[in-house]
Write an enzyme that holds these catalytic residues in place. Structure first.
Site, PDB file in Angstrom:
ATOM      1  N   GLN A   1       0.772  -1.239   0.000  1.00 48.47           N
ATOM      2  CA  GLN A   1       0.000   0.000   0.000  1.00 48.47           C
ATOM      3  C   GLN A   1       0.805   1.293   0.000  1.00 48.47           C
ATOM      4  O   GLN A   1       0.505   2.203  -0.775  1.00 48.47           O
ATOM      5  CB  GLN A   1      -0.946   0.020   1.212  1.00 48.47           C
ATOM      6  CG  GLN A   1      -1.877   1.217   1.225  1.00 48.47           C
ATOM      7  CD  GLN A   1      -2.848   1.214   2.389  1.00 48.47           C
ATOM      8  OE1 GLN A   1      -3.530   2.199   2.633  1.00 48.47           O
ATOM      9  NE2 GLN A   1      -2.935   0.117   3.112  1.00 48.47           N
TER      10      GLN A   1
ATOM     11  N   GLU B   1       0.873  -0.855   8.672  1.00 47.92           N
ATOM     12  CA  GLU B   1      -0.001   0.290   8.946  1.00 47.92           C
ATOM     13  C   GLU B   1      -0.213   0.567  10.435  1.00 47.92           C
ATOM     14  O   GLU B   1       0.086   1.643  10.939  1.00 47.92           O
ATOM     15  CB  GLU B   1      -1.358   0.062   8.265  1.00 47.92           C
ATOM     16  CG  GLU B   1      -2.457   1.033   8.652  1.00 47.92           C
ATOM     17  CD  GLU B   1      -2.166   2.467   8.240  1.00 47.92           C
ATOM     18  OE1 GLU B   1      -2.412   3.372   9.056  1.00 47.92           O
ATOM     19  OE2 GLU B   1      -1.694   2.675   7.113  1.00 47.92           O
TER      20      GLU B   1
ATOM     21  N   ASP C   1       0.309   3.910   6.011  1.00 50.13           N
ATOM     22  CA  ASP C   1       0.685   3.486   4.660  1.00 50.13           C
ATOM     23  C   ASP C   1       0.402   4.577   3.626  1.00 50.13           C
ATOM     24  O   ASP C   1       1.312   5.154   3.040  1.00 50.13           O
ATOM     25  CB  ASP C   1      -0.072   2.214   4.282  1.00 50.13           C
ATOM     26  CG  ASP C   1       0.626   0.956   4.776  1.00 50.13           C
ATOM     27  OD1 ASP C   1       1.870   0.935   4.789  1.00 50.13           O
ATOM     28  OD2 ASP C   1      -0.059  -0.004   5.143  1.00 50.13           O
TER      29      ASP C   1
ATOM     30  N   GLY D   1      -8.907  21.306  17.968  1.00 46.91           N
ATOM     31  CA  GLY D   1      -8.559  22.713  17.940  1.00 46.91           C
ATOM     32  C   GLY D   1      -9.075  23.438  19.171  1.00 46.91           C
ATOM     33  O   GLY D   1      -9.460  22.825  20.168  1.00 46.91           O
ATOM     34  N   GLY D   2      -9.101  24.734  19.093  1.00 47.92           N
ATOM     35  CA  GLY D   2      -9.535  25.521  20.228  1.00 47.92           C
ATOM     36  C   GLY D   2     -11.044  25.686  20.320  1.00 47.92           C
ATOM     37  O   GLY D   2     -11.545  26.333  21.245  1.00 47.92           O
TER      38      GLY D   2
END
Length: 516
Positions: free
Chosen positions: A106, A228, A257, A336-337
């Site tokens: 892969q 993977e 991968d 995130g914030g």
């Protein structure tokens, strides 16, 4: 021919000496570009063609007409003038680049498939009679190439070569001389044991870029084999995925991968661009651990923030659960914030994907309050400001969920999007496969295969306006062997017959082996 070129160089330099400094520098750059063009190897027919192509971008005093590819004479910066052809008809982005593809499974095939979609001629070398192991893995239709193989090897040509056969090794050496890039994802040291060290490859073709996917970069683990999920665990993804009171979890996205293959493709394109200036190839390494960590950089960010206090946007902060010395698993908390969470929607009792991701973004907080029937929260000091809401996130999302469970996930989107409230439905693979807009953009493509019939695949996720990708079916094992040997390497029909007799491109003859 070399002598006149040197003389021309001296003449140009002499003229430049009498010019102001800025003009002398410009003249010097033009000379360097000419020298690079003139140094392009011409040993093979394809190399000669490449050299001519390079010369076309060197400024010329002669007036020129539009060329077949729509370009006109070079501008003062040494680049061709803008093409006169319509968008998407001036050739592919990597047209003229030839890739020698030693990859399998892969990570490597993801890289070379992407390059093929952009127009590179990808020649996949496979073992006679066997091929890439994924041809036979996870088959859904008996005795045909699996989807695992077909969906990672579009737009390529396949040649079968036995690298242990002397004639096969000769073929590989000739391919190295004819190609621009060699890509491999063998176990550490495998290519060297085949006799193709970087030094040997560089000797055969100094302009070749040699690109590799490995599990780890240089260090104590560089000789370890990686797949993977190992990459996800070693790169920081698993330790930060899952719920706080549960074990580490690997993600369904193949960031180890396929993610590393995408990183490698970028490295290859950069190396080819630098080769235009230096005239030489180089090594390109993409380690899977490095690639996963790059995609987890926000968690490394949080690791450093943790040294200065609790991570307040994590739900455990509002639940008065102390933080340890490493970034915790945070369930569905937003990275995130802006706090977010996955919430149930109408039908969740029977549909495992009847959920929506809902983000309580600060600029639209008042709209959210009105939407869920809590207008008083807009002025309540416990809810009005983001900092005040952090300790109460669980309660807030429970209240929002009481509203989302009265709507389908698509109804939530239809209501929230006009209000600029960021939400996203949890889409199943079935829903994605049936999504019309993804078909229209070429993100999901139906491909017809000569042995397995029609199937769906993911197309090029990167869309260029002047290099429109086409998804062509994957090759059958060895389908282009004769074509590559005769048209790319220039073997005659008699030589081709000798190669076939040598066993270099065909599987071992089992009946003869049994007789022996």
């Amino acid at each position: 021919m070399a002598a006149p070129r040197k003389a021309k160089k001296k003449t140009t330099t002499a003229k430049a000496a009498s010019k102001p400094a800025a003009k002398r520098k410009a003249a010097g750059r033009a000379v360097i570009k000419k020298i690079v063009a003139l140094r392009t190897p011409k040993a093979a027919p394809r190399r000669a063609a490449t050299s001519k192509a390079v010369k076309k971008i060197v400024p010329s005093k002669a007036a020129s007409k539009a060329r077949p590819n729509g370009t006109r004479k070079a501008a003062g910066n040494g680049l061709p003038a803008p093409s006169s052809l319509p968008w998407g008809e001036a050739g592919k982005a990597l047209q003229g680049v030839r890739i020698l593809d030693f990859t399998h499974v892969q990570s490597g095939p993801t890289c070379t498939q992407l390059l093929a979609w952009f127009g590179a001629d990808v020649i996949k070398i496979e073992r006679p009679g066997v091929g890439d192991i994924t041809r036979g893995q996870l088959r859904d239709v008996p005795n045909v190439d699996s989807l695992y193989f077909t969906m990672l090897n579009h737009n390529k040509r396949s040649i079968t070569v036995d690298s242990k056969n002397p004639k096969g090794k000769e073929i590989i050496e000739r391919l190295i001389k004819e190609c621009d890039v060699l890509v491999e994802n063998f176990a550490p040291g495998a290519l060297d044991r085949m006799g193709f060290t970087f030094e040997r490859i560089n000797e055969l073709n100094p302009r070749m870029v040699v690109a590799s996917v490995k599990g780890f970069g240089p260090g104590p683990y560089e000789d370890c084999k990686v797949y993977e999920n190992v990459a996800q665990c070693a790169g920081g993804a698993a330790s930060t995925t899952g719920f706080r009171d549960g074990p580490p979890v690997v993600t369904g996205a193949q960031i180890g991968d396929s993610g590393t293959g995408l990183h490698l493709a970028l490295g290859i394109v950069c190396a080819l661009y630098q080769r235009n200036r230096t005239g030489r190839g180089q090594r390109v390494l993409a380690a899977m651990q490095d690639g996963v960590l790059n995609l987890c950089r926000v968690k490394l960010r949080d690791q450093q923030r943790l040294a200065h206090g609790p991570l307040k946007e994590y739900s455990q902060y509002g639940e008065d659960i102390p933080f340890g010395d490493a970034v915790p698993r945070a369930g569905n908390d937003s990275g995130g914030g802006q706090p977010g969470w996955i919430l149930k929607c109408k039908g969740w009792q029977t549909d495992p994907n009847a959920y929506v991701y809902f983000i309580t973004q600060a600029p639209v907080w008042e709209k959210i309050c009105d939407l869920i029937g809590k207008p008083e929260w807009k002025t309540d000091p416990d809810y009005a400001k983001p900092a005040a809401r952090l300790p109460r996130l669980r309660q807030i999302f429970d209240t929002i969920e009481a509203w989302t469970t009265t709507k389908t996930k698509f109804e939530v989107m239809e209501i929230c999007n006009p209000l600029d409230i960021p939400v996203g439905p949890i889409l199943s693979m079935k829903e994605l496969a049936e999504e019309r807009s993804l078909r229209d953009t070429g993100t999901v493509v139906e491909v017809d295969h000569p042995t397995r019939g029609k199937y769906l695949t993911v197309g090029n996720p990167i869309k260029l306006s002047d290099s429109v990708s086409e998804v062509k079916r994957s090759p059958l094992l060895g389908e282009h062997t004769d074509e590559i040997l005769t048209q790319v390497l220039g073997y005659s029909e008699n030589e081709l017959a000798e190669i076939k007799a040598s066993g270099a491109i065909t599987p071992a003859d089992k009946p003869r082996a049994e007789a022996a």
